[in-house]
Design an enzyme around this catalytic site. Structure first.
Site, PDB file in Angstrom:
ATOM      1  N   GLY B  70       0.812  -1.218   0.000  1.00 54.71           N
ATOM      2  CA  GLY B  70       0.000   0.000   0.000  1.00 54.71           C
ATOM      3  C   GLY B  70       0.840   1.261   0.000  1.00 54.71           C
ATOM      4  O   GLY B  70       0.506   2.242  -0.680  1.00 54.71           O
ATOM      5  N   SER B  71       1.934   1.248   0.746  1.00 54.44           N
ATOM      6  CA  SER B  71       2.768   2.457   0.827  1.00 54.44           C
ATOM      7  C   SER B  71       3.358   2.799  -0.531  1.00 54.44           C
ATOM      8  O   SER B  71       3.380   3.956  -0.939  1.00 54.44           O
ATOM      9  CB  SER B  71       3.892   2.264   1.855  1.00 54.44           C
ATOM     10  OG  SER B  71       3.350   2.152   3.154  1.00 54.44           O
ATOM     11  N   ASN B 151      -7.222   4.485   9.324  1.00 53.61           N
ATOM     12  CA  ASN B 151      -6.689   3.259   9.915  1.00 53.61           C
ATOM     13  C   ASN B 151      -6.735   3.243  11.436  1.00 53.61           C
ATOM     14  O   ASN B 151      -6.791   2.180  12.044  1.00 53.61           O
ATOM     15  CB  ASN B 151      -5.250   3.026   9.438  1.00 53.61           C
ATOM     16  CG  ASN B 151      -4.371   4.243   9.632  1.00 53.61           C
ATOM     17  OD1 ASN B 151      -4.751   5.357   9.290  1.00 53.61           O
ATOM     18  ND2 ASN B 151      -3.209   4.032  10.197  1.00 53.61           N
ATOM     19  N   GLN B 179      -7.442   0.517   4.156  1.00 52.48           N
ATOM     20  CA  GLN B 179      -8.315  -0.017   5.202  1.00 52.48           C
ATOM     21  C   GLN B 179      -9.703  -0.373   4.664  1.00 52.48           C
ATOM     22  O   GLN B 179     -10.488  -1.004   5.367  1.00 52.48           O
ATOM     23  CB  GLN B 179      -8.466   0.992   6.354  1.00 52.48           C
ATOM     24  CG  GLN B 179      -7.190   1.246   7.141  1.00 52.48           C
ATOM     25  CD  GLN B 179      -6.778   0.059   7.996  1.00 52.48           C
ATOM     26  OE1 GLN B 179      -7.613  -0.734   8.437  1.00 52.48           O
ATOM     27  NE2 GLN B 179      -5.487  -0.075   8.249  1.00 52.48           N
ATOM     28  N   HIS B 201      -2.436  -7.492   2.714  1.00 50.50           N
ATOM     29  CA  HIS B 201      -2.425  -8.043   4.082  1.00 50.50           C
ATOM     30  C   HIS B 201      -3.504  -7.475   4.997  1.00 50.50           C
ATOM     31  O   HIS B 201      -3.666  -7.927   6.126  1.00 50.50           O
ATOM     32  CB  HIS B 201      -1.040  -7.884   4.717  1.00 50.50           C
ATOM     33  CG  HIS B 201      -0.707  -6.492   5.140  1.00 50.50           C
ATOM     34  ND1 HIS B 201      -0.635  -6.139   6.464  1.00 50.50           N
ATOM     35  CD2 HIS B 201      -0.429  -5.387   4.431  1.00 50.50           C
ATOM     36  CE1 HIS B 201      -0.305  -4.857   6.540  1.00 50.50           C
ATOM     37  NE2 HIS B 201      -0.169  -4.387   5.326  1.00 50.50           N
ATOM     38  N   THR B 237      10.972  -8.242 -11.090  1.00 48.16           N
ATOM     39  CA  THR B 237      10.199  -9.460 -11.347  1.00 48.16           C
ATOM     40  C   THR B 237       9.012  -9.519 -10.388  1.00 48.16           C
ATOM     41  O   THR B 237       9.152  -9.291  -9.190  1.00 48.16           O
ATOM     42  CB  THR B 237      11.089 -10.704 -11.173  1.00 48.16           C
ATOM     43  OG1 THR B 237      12.152 -10.611 -12.116  1.00 48.16           O
ATOM     44  CG2 THR B 237      10.312 -11.989 -11.406  1.00 48.16           C
ATOM     45  N   CYS B 324       4.975   6.085  23.143  1.00 52.67           N
ATOM     46  CA  CYS B 324       5.900   5.004  23.436  1.00 52.67           C
ATOM     47  C   CYS B 324       5.796   3.851  22.450  1.00 52.67           C
ATOM     48  O   CYS B 324       6.741   3.110  22.265  1.00 52.67           O
ATOM     49  CB  CYS B 324       5.675   4.488  24.853  1.00 52.67           C
ATOM     50  SG  CYS B 324       6.490   5.525  26.045  1.00 52.67           S
TER      51      CYS B 324
END
Lengths: 149, 395
Positions: B70-71, B151, B179, B201, B237, B324
């Site tokens: 996706g990126s 997302n 999403q 994914h 490829t 964090c």
């Protein structure tokens, strides 16, 4: 969790010395909620010995584990010995922290020092101000300290 | 009990998706660019996969380019629109404040090149209107890039309306549908979408493979230079097994969109209702107009990473927008964009469900979560100050 050592996880899941102390000899609070970490340390000092120490922490697993480990490192020590505890000792005792979590150990050291300074101030004990950099007076200083790592 | 509730991060592959890829790893392992039969078998499978993906979103097969995720698709779409605009002296791009970093960081790069980036505010419920887009479009606007669904907080954006605005004003429209694909109905023609990104994914396909839809006539600019693969628009490829698997997974999800959504929405609403019984917590985003599987809440007085690790110790996999967990000092840009203050955003929890989650799992989360929140609050000096009245509750 691969992120943390087993020692960190143990001190996070079952931390030592959690809580507060009634009529403490000194209290230190460092960090700020905006940055996501606040540590508060309570000390009971008798005859210059740290007889009891408790902590409360708002923060991530490494913040809670660093607090827990720092309290273990100063328990039963003289005030001077406690002042000599460094964040590096906290990190070493935890078996290491990820680089972006090192600031948690710095906060733990600062919280202990801040509580001792409070003890000195409350009891009119003279000390060299150079022992205590301005970390516990200006919130901005804490933010700087966090940014450092 | 083990509960996987982090489906917005990634999903477990479906049996269909796994089975689909296996023949293309050992039996038909050929390079689709090879002329021999084992290569041509792979080429044929890719052609079918392209047709399948196109069919799932109302596109034509030749409008689909497979990417490494996706990126990459987001990067390629935005760079393409920027280069087309640049040639005409148009360097104004409209997006939203809470896009994925694949979009925001690409836009940041373009900003350094002299593009003007306008990020629309998303309000406290976390959405924008087509009117905001219409008002922002200028004669020099070369691209509107707005995500299909968020997302983190699950907002579903008015893509069809935004598409209509862009078509009317003659501006290219890209949507990051990572999403949404496989979870919401998508028809690129009906919605006037010029470019769309998706990632396998997120709908039970494999990681590292995605697709970019680009309406025919849009000359894609390469992000990866190389051979003639993907009509020369994406060198390297092809990930044949991944591409075949992506198509199989997407088809399966799209065939069951409505029944999955109904099931997952019921689980989500039960989970939200149960969590909101915990004092001083709040739902992030829109309670109704949100992805079927998305639950995102903030708990006052605690920090998200601690919460995550305690949940993990109970077998519950979730996410947080706390600083964090991000490795930076700032909490989620999405939560800040909807107006949550830093101290509250640090205490966020995202649980994202899929059609394989069960009511028993939701009950288990609801049984474990309140105790963990209460424990972390009991050791938090912030909570103590809130309870004693020294500080004011925000939530």
């Amino acid at each position: 969790m691969a992120l943390y050592t087993d020692i960190v996880m143990k001190h996070f899941m079952t931390p030592s010395n959690v809580g507060s102390i009634e009529n403490p000899s000194g209290v230190g609070e460092v960090g700020n909620a905006k940055c996501g970490d606040i540590m508060k340390i309570y000390l009971k000092i008798e005859d210059n010995i740290i007889k009891d120490v408790k902590f409360e922490t708002f923060g991530c697993a490494s913040a809670i584990a660093s607090s827990s480990m720092a309290t273990e490192l100063v328990m039963g020590k003289t005030v001077e010995e406690a002042l000599a505890v460094t964040n590096a000792q906290v990190v070493a005792a935890l078996g290491g922290l990820p680089a972006h979590k090192l600031h948690c150990s710095v906060l733990a050291e600062e919280a202990i020092r801040s509580a001792i300074k409070d003890y000195y101030d409350q009891n009119g004990i003279a000390y060299d101000p150079a022992l205590f950099p301005a970390f516990d007076e200006e919130e901005d200083e804490n933010e700087e300290g966090v940014r450092m790592v | 009990m083990y509960v996987y509730a982090d489906n917005a991060a990634t999903t477990r592959m479906s049996d269909t998706a796994v089975a689909a890829m296996i023949p293309y790893m050992q039996e038909f392992f050929g390079n689709p660019s090879s002329l021999h039969s084992v290569g041509q078998k792979a080429a044929e499978a890719m052609m079918n996969a392209r047709q399948t993906v196109a069919g799932c979103i109302g596109a034509e097969a030749r409008e689909i380019t497979f990417t490494g995720g996706g990126s990459e698709a987001d990067n390629q779409a935005i760079i393409t629109a920027a280069r087309i605009g640049q040639r005409k002296g148009k360097k104004h791009i409209i997006s939203t404040a809470y896009e994925h970093h694949a979009v925001l960081h690409t836009l940041k790069k373009l900003e350094k090149e002299g593009f003007e980036i306008e990020l629309l505010p998303v309000g406290t419920l976390g959405n924008i209107t087509a009117q905001q887009v219409a008002d922002a479009i200028r004669p020099d606007t070369c691209l509107v890039t707005v995500m299909f669904a968020n997302n983190e907080i699950g907002s579903i954006l008015p893509i069809k309306e935004i598409g209509a605005v862009c078509k009317e004003k003659g501006v290219l429209f890209h949507t990051d549908a990572v999403q949404a694909a496989g979870h919401l109905h998508i028809d690129v023609k009906d919605m006037n979408i010029d470019m769309l990104s998706l990632a396998a994914h997120k709908f039970h396909g494999p990681k590292g493979v995605g697709a970019l839809y680009a309406r025919k006539g849009i000359p894609l600019v390469n992000v990866i230079e190389g051979g003639a693969q993907e009509r020369g628009k994406r060198g390297g490829t092809e990930n044949v097994a991944g591409i075949v698997s992506l198509a199989a997974a997407l088809k399966e999800c799209c065939d069951h969109i409505d029944e999955n959504a109904a099931k997952v929405t019921a689980l989500r609403d039960k989970l939200i209702e149960g969590i909101l019984q915990i004092p001083h917590c709040a739902l992030n985003g829109d309670p109704v107009n949100r992805l079927a599987g998305n639950v995102n809440v903030c708990f006052e007085g605690i920090e998200g990473e601690s919460l995550l690790l305690m949940l993990d110790a109970k077998g519950i996999c979730a996410s947080s927008g706390s600083a964090c967990t991000s490795g930076s000092l700032d909490p989620s840009h999405v939560l800040l964009a909807i107006g949550r203050p830093h101290e509250v955003a640090h205490g966020s929890l995202r649980l994202s469900l899929c059609e394989w989650n069960t009511e028993e799992e939701v009950d288990y989360i609801l049984a474990e979560l309140p105790g963990i929140v209460a424990y972390l609050r009991s050791i938090s000096p912030v909570w103590k100050d809130l309870e004693s009245g020294k500080k004011q509750f925000i939530l």
